[in-house]
Design an enzyme around this catalytic site. Structure first.
Site, PDB file in Angstrom:
ATOM      1  N   HIS A  74     -69.602 -38.460  96.757  1.00  0.00           N
ATOM      2  CA  HIS A  74     -70.230 -39.760  96.502  1.00  0.00           C
ATOM      3  C   HIS A  74     -69.219 -40.746  95.939  1.00  0.00           C
ATOM      4  CE1 HIS A  74     -70.785 -39.276  92.027  1.00  0.00           C
ATOM      5  NE2 HIS A  74     -70.908 -37.991  92.326  1.00  0.00           N
ATOM      6  N   ASP A 191     -65.651 -38.344  88.300  1.00  0.00           N
ATOM      7  CA  ASP A 191     -66.925 -38.098  88.977  1.00  0.00           C
ATOM      8  C   ASP A 191     -67.328 -39.390  89.700  1.00  0.00           C
ATOM      9  OD1 ASP A 191     -69.498 -37.448  89.735  1.00  0.00           O
ATOM     10  OD2 ASP A 191     -70.294 -37.388  87.695  1.00  0.00           O
ATOM     11  N   GLU A 225     -75.646 -41.141  94.340  1.00  0.00           N
ATOM     12  CA  GLU A 225     -75.835 -39.817  93.756  1.00  0.00           C
ATOM     13  C   GLU A 225     -76.153 -39.895  92.275  1.00  0.00           C
ATOM     14  OE1 GLU A 225     -74.622 -36.006  91.806  1.00  0.00           O
ATOM     15  OE2 GLU A 225     -73.906 -38.045  91.480  1.00  0.00           O
ATOM     16  N   ASP A 246     -68.032 -32.017  93.893  1.00  0.00           N
ATOM     17  CA  ASP A 246     -68.356 -32.795  92.699  1.00  0.00           C
ATOM     18  C   ASP A 246     -67.704 -32.138  91.471  1.00  0.00           C
ATOM     19  OD1 ASP A 246     -69.619 -34.779  91.089  1.00  0.00           O
ATOM     20  OD2 ASP A 246     -71.322 -34.788  92.452  1.00  0.00           O
TER      21      ASP A 246
END
Length: 382
Positions: A74, A191, A225, A246
């Site tokens: 993402h 992230d 996400e 991730d």
């Protein structure tokens, strides 16, 4: 099929990560990141399509066209949004994504108004030690107790409005990135910009070494996400396997590692698919990829969003161990390289279950977890 030897372009991976980290993209404000990744896919000569909101669906043509598989990361990050312009001109904010205001305090930010970008700092309500003394240490840690001080002559709500600030303006936090000589990477928003860089590096290796793609594979870059939507709308009916990339949270009581791949066995949504997960573990063992297994207690992923949207797919998750997730995060370059290696091996591997090409297998074709799955017995990395 014998795997073709390859190496991951470490410089490319790191350059992609550093470039991505410069792009502000809290959930809902991701167009610049979408354009950047599309440009990279063009340079890699990867075919792709865009959904109307900007999810990128790549296409690596396989020797077999069905079933398909997807590998997903993402582009969106955590951030904030203006929820109120206070009487003194300071900005109250609400989080975008799930994270603590503790990590927002002291952050330098960009406020994206309808007329341009403004700069500011997120401060606790009681910020002046010479005024509030011990009240600074006793004020609660909540989003109601932080505010944005914009770096302009603003002393009232009217002043802020005159500068074009409005409720609903996005607030993006600076990454404050540092690449250490020992390989550690420290930054906000690893992230999942680190996962995105790993996927791009894996795709580059597939192209550079002419890696055989066993079945059609779709690298997918999603936009939401962090707010729980993610991949839900982006899979077609031919996809039977979906692997997410991730962060893997590192903390006491967790088993994630910072210098290898961590395979998620379960998160707060429930277990990941048994066969696909063990297929990934077997690829790690067979190809000497340092790895660990972990269970994540408060966690959600793109792969899970596909299941929640009703897709009948097997889902798995590979992660890079990350300390202080959703804060000032830290991982290691080796973890990203090993994630990219695993992706390349996965792309050239057969389906986890051969009969998944059929939407409705017979009872004779259906598998038995307890008896039928062969796995390499090499020990995990510790």
């Amino acid at each position: 099929m014998k795997n073709i030897p390859f190496t991951i372009d470490q410089d490319y991976l790191l350059n992609q990560l550093q470039s991505l980290l410069t792009i502000p993209c809290p959930t809902g404000f991701t167009d610049q990141a979408v354009c950047y990744v599309c440009h990279e896919l063009d340079k890699l000569k990867i075919d792709y399509s865009l959904t109307r909101r900007g999810t990128i669906i790549g296409n690596l043509v396989g020797k077999q066209q069905s079933p398909d598989r997807a590998v997903v990361t993402h582009l969106d990050t955590i951030g904030a949004m203006v929820r109120e312009i206070k009487a003194n001109g300071r900005l109250a904010i609400t989080p975008v994504g799930h994270w603590s205001s503790r990590f927002a305090e002291g952050g330098r930010v960009s406020v994206f108004t309808d007329v341009g970008e403004l700069r500011g700092t997120v401060l606790p309500i009681f910020a002046a030690g010479h005024v509030f003394n011990q009240e600074i240490d006793t004020q609660p840690v909540t989003w109601d107790h932080v505010e944005v001080r914009v770096d302009l002559e603003i002393h009232s709500q009217a002043d802020a409005l005159n500068h074009g600030i409005g409720v609903g303006d996005f607030v993006a936090f600076d990454p404050n990135s540092e690449v250490m000589e020992n390989g550690y990477l420290v930054s906000r928003h690893l992230d999942n910009k680190a996962g995105t860089a790993s996927l791009l590096a894996a795709i580059k290796a597939v192209k550079d070494y002419n890696i055989p793609v066993t079945i059609d594979c779709h690298p997918i870059f999603t936009l939401s996400e962090e707010t729980g939507m993610g991949l839900g709308h982006a899979l077609d009916c031919h996809v039977t396997e979906c692997v997410g990339i991730d962060i893997g949270p590192i903390a006491e009581g967790q088993n994630a590692i910072e210098r290898g791949v961590t395979i998620a066995m379960k998160d707060s949504s429930g277990p990941y698919d048994y066969y696909l997960t063990h297929h990934l573990i077997d690829l790690c063992c067979t190809n000497n990829i340092p790895h660990s297994r972990d269970v994540f207690r408060y966690y959600y992923s793109d792969a899970v969003s596909a299941i929640n949207a009703g897709h009948d797919v097997r889902h798995g998750l590979i992660t890079f161990g990350t300390d202080a997730t959703h804060g000032y995060e830290r991982t290691h370059l080796e973890a990203l390289i090993h994630c990219a290696r695993l992706i390349v091996h996965y792309i050239q591997s057969p389906p986890a279950i051969k009969t998944d090409a059929k939407a409705k297998p017979t009872t004779e074709e259906f598998t038995d977890q307890a008896a039928s799955y062969p796995t390499n017995n090499a020990p995990p990395f510790n």
